[in-house]
Structure formats: C-alpha cells, structure tokens
Scaffold this motif. Sequence first.
Motif, short mmCIF file in Angstrom:
data_model
loop_
_atom_site.label_atom_id
_atom_site.label_comp_id
_atom_site.label_asym_id
_atom_site.label_seq_id
_atom_site.Cartn_x
_atom_site.Cartn_y
_atom_site.Cartn_z
N HIS A 92 -33.56 120.21 36.52
CA HIS A 92 -32.12 120.30 35.98
C HIS A 92 -31.58 119.91 34.58
O HIS A 92 -30.62 120.24 34.25
CB HIS A 92 -31.25 119.20 36.99
CG HIS A 92 -31.56 119.46 38.43
ND1 HIS A 92 -30.81 120.48 39.13
CD2 HIS A 92 -32.26 118.76 39.27
CE1 HIS A 92 -30.94 120.58 40.23
NE2 HIS A 92 -32.08 119.72 40.56
N CYS A 93 -32.60 119.63 33.80
CA CYS A 93 -32.23 119.16 32.40
C CYS A 93 -32.03 120.61 31.51
O CYS A 93 -32.60 121.64 32.19
CB CYS A 93 -33.14 118.31 31.67
SG CYS A 93 -34.75 118.80 31.29
N TYR A 94 -31.69 120.54 30.49
CA TYR A 94 -31.66 121.78 29.68
C TYR A 94 -32.83 122.34 29.56
O TYR A 94 -33.01 123.80 29.47
CB TYR A 94 -31.01 121.31 28.02
CG TYR A 94 -31.06 122.54 27.30
CD1 TYR A 94 -30.05 123.49 27.15
CD2 TYR A 94 -32.07 122.66 26.10
CE1 TYR A 94 -30.12 124.62 26.42
CE2 TYR A 94 -32.26 124.06 25.26
CZ TYR A 94 -31.15 124.79 25.71
OH TYR A 94 -31.21 125.80 24.82
N MET A 95 -33.96 121.85 29.07
CA MET A 95 -35.27 122.03 29.06
C MET A 95 -35.98 122.72 30.19
O MET A 95 -36.58 123.63 30.41
CB MET A 95 -36.13 121.23 28.33
CG MET A 95 -36.04 120.97 26.97
SD MET A 95 -35.95 121.95 25.63
CE MET A 95 -37.31 121.61 24.97
N CYS A 96 -35.71 122.08 31.26
CA CYS A 96 -36.15 122.58 32.66
C CYS A 96 -35.50 123.97 32.93
O CYS A 96 -35.94 124.93 33.52
CB CYS A 96 -35.98 121.67 33.71
SG CYS A 96 -37.28 120.43 33.79
N GLY A 97 -34.08 124.00 32.53
CA GLY A 97 -33.27 125.17 32.80
C GLY A 97 -33.85 126.25 32.02
O GLY A 97 -33.73 127.76 32.42
N GLN A 103 -41.56 120.11 28.75
CA GLN A 103 -40.61 119.43 27.84
C GLN A 103 -39.42 118.91 28.53
O GLN A 103 -38.38 118.50 27.90
CB GLN A 103 -40.23 120.26 26.59
CG GLN A 103 -41.52 120.98 26.01
CD GLN A 103 -42.42 119.89 25.26
OE1 GLN A 103 -41.97 118.60 24.59
NE2 GLN A 103 -43.73 120.05 25.31
N CYS A 104 -39.38 118.55 29.96
CA CYS A 104 -38.49 118.11 30.60
C CYS A 104 -37.81 116.82 29.96
O CYS A 104 -38.52 115.96 29.52
CB CYS A 104 -38.89 117.63 32.05
SG CYS A 104 -37.61 116.72 32.94
N GLU A 105 -36.36 116.96 29.46
CA GLU A 105 -35.92 115.99 28.72
C GLU A 105 -35.84 114.66 29.59
O GLU A 105 -35.80 113.41 29.17
CB GLU A 105 -34.49 116.31 28.41
CG GLU A 105 -34.54 117.46 27.29
CD GLU A 105 -32.91 117.85 26.88
OE1 GLU A 105 -32.14 118.29 27.94
OE2 GLU A 105 -32.87 118.15 25.90
ZN LIG Z 1 -36.12 118.10 33.35
#
Ligand SMILES: [Zn+2]
Length: 242
Positions: A92-97, A103-105
């Motif tokens: 759900h984070c910016y990087m996953c998006g 690089q999941c934040e």
């Molecule tokens: Zn993430």
Amino acid sequence: MRALTYQGKRDVRVETVPDPRIQDATDIIVRITSSGICGSDLHLCEVLGPYLDPGDILGHEPMGIVEEVGREVTGVVPGDRVVIPFNVSCGHCYMCGQGLHSQCETTQVRERGMGASLFGFTKLYGQVPGGQAEYLRVPFGNDLPIKVPDGPPDDRFVFLSDVLPTAWQAVEYADIPPGGSVTVLGLGPIGAMAARIALHRGADLVIGVDLVPERLDRVSGYGATCLDLRRYGKNLGAAVRD
Ligand SMILES: [Zn+2]
Ligand SMILES: [Zn+2]
C-alpha cells in the motif's frame, strides 16, 4: 516447532523453537509444506554471518497452508494454499504502488541503508524469522500471500516465491529486442529459469554457458544453445574454478 537455525559460521541446525504467533491484526500463520533452499542462503553461512544471531530462523522461499488469520484478514482463510514472496512488502505504500515491492517503505531497513525486509535474511533485511520451518508468521496477510489452487504438487508453485520472479526480472533488465539474442552465464536454478523465460518471451537465440553436464542438458532441453565452458572457455573456466 522445528526450524532450521543459524548457529555460527558454516553451522546451521534444526532446533526446537517457539511457534510463531499472530502479533498484528493483519498477520497470518502458515503451515509450511515446501521451502526452497537458495544460493543466497550460502552467504548467510559465510560473509553475512556477522549480521545474524545464533538461533535466527533461515529460509525465504516458502509455501504452505494458512493455519490461522488475524482479525483484520479477509484476503485468505484457514485452509487456503499460499506461496509467500521473499520480499516482505505492505502492498500500500508509494513504492509498492509503483510495483517496487523490494523497496517497500513500510518495511525498509533504513538504519542499514537497505531496501525492504526479507524473510530469513539477516539484520540487514529486518531479521525476520524465515520459512525453513514448520510454521511461519506472515505480515500483511491481505496483500502478501499468493493464493494457488489445490491439486498440483508444490513444485509447480514454490518457485513463485523467488526463483521465477528473480529470473523474470533478470530477463526484463536484459531488455532483449525483438529477434534479439541473450547470453546467460551460469545455469543454476536462476540461470536455467532465465533461459527458459527468455525463450518463452520470444528471444531468437538464447546462449547458455555452464560447465555442469546436467545443467547444460536441462537448458538445452528448453531449446537454448548451450556452450560447455570446459570446451569453449579454458581460461574462463579456470578462472571460475579458482
Ligand atoms: Zn509497501
Ligand atoms: Zn532465494
């Protein structure tokens, strides 16, 4: 439960350890049915040893059956068959998006300057207990597990955890033009899978290089042109053995 644990340099042992528990409302507990052994696991026994504590549970390529779910988990139910990706990512984070789950934040190990956490892979990657164990706690139970159908054996699915996407990404990075060719150096599990994926994606010529006869046979069987280092690359072969 029983689990494979790091004990020191070149010393891993199956030990009895506490069962994992649900800690967060989106956690699930998976009963592991198959778990890959990775070339990367060898690094843990040598160079990455300083980043492990004795007792750390290894393994990052697991699959199994959902045993228990946290109260906010709706994506899977007990009894579902799942593969667990080696990257621990929130989804759900910016990087996953952006599709950059490594690089999941949410799970980034910033104090070590690293990317997302990984299962069973040292303090550099979050010191998350791994999946060469009877049970595994998996966070982000609504997003991280990949549901797979019942029926076919585990070895039809377990490579989804690491080997297949890693090899796929290597082919992606190679950016083979239409009708182009690619050379794959080393035909272990990742190289063999990369050669197969390159052929699957339409590469005109895939050249595989190795010096282990079974590997050369396997990848030739996929339709690649294989070169035996022992015959074609005496000097390079000597360098590899050294
Ligand atoms: Zn993430
Ligand atoms: Zn791996």
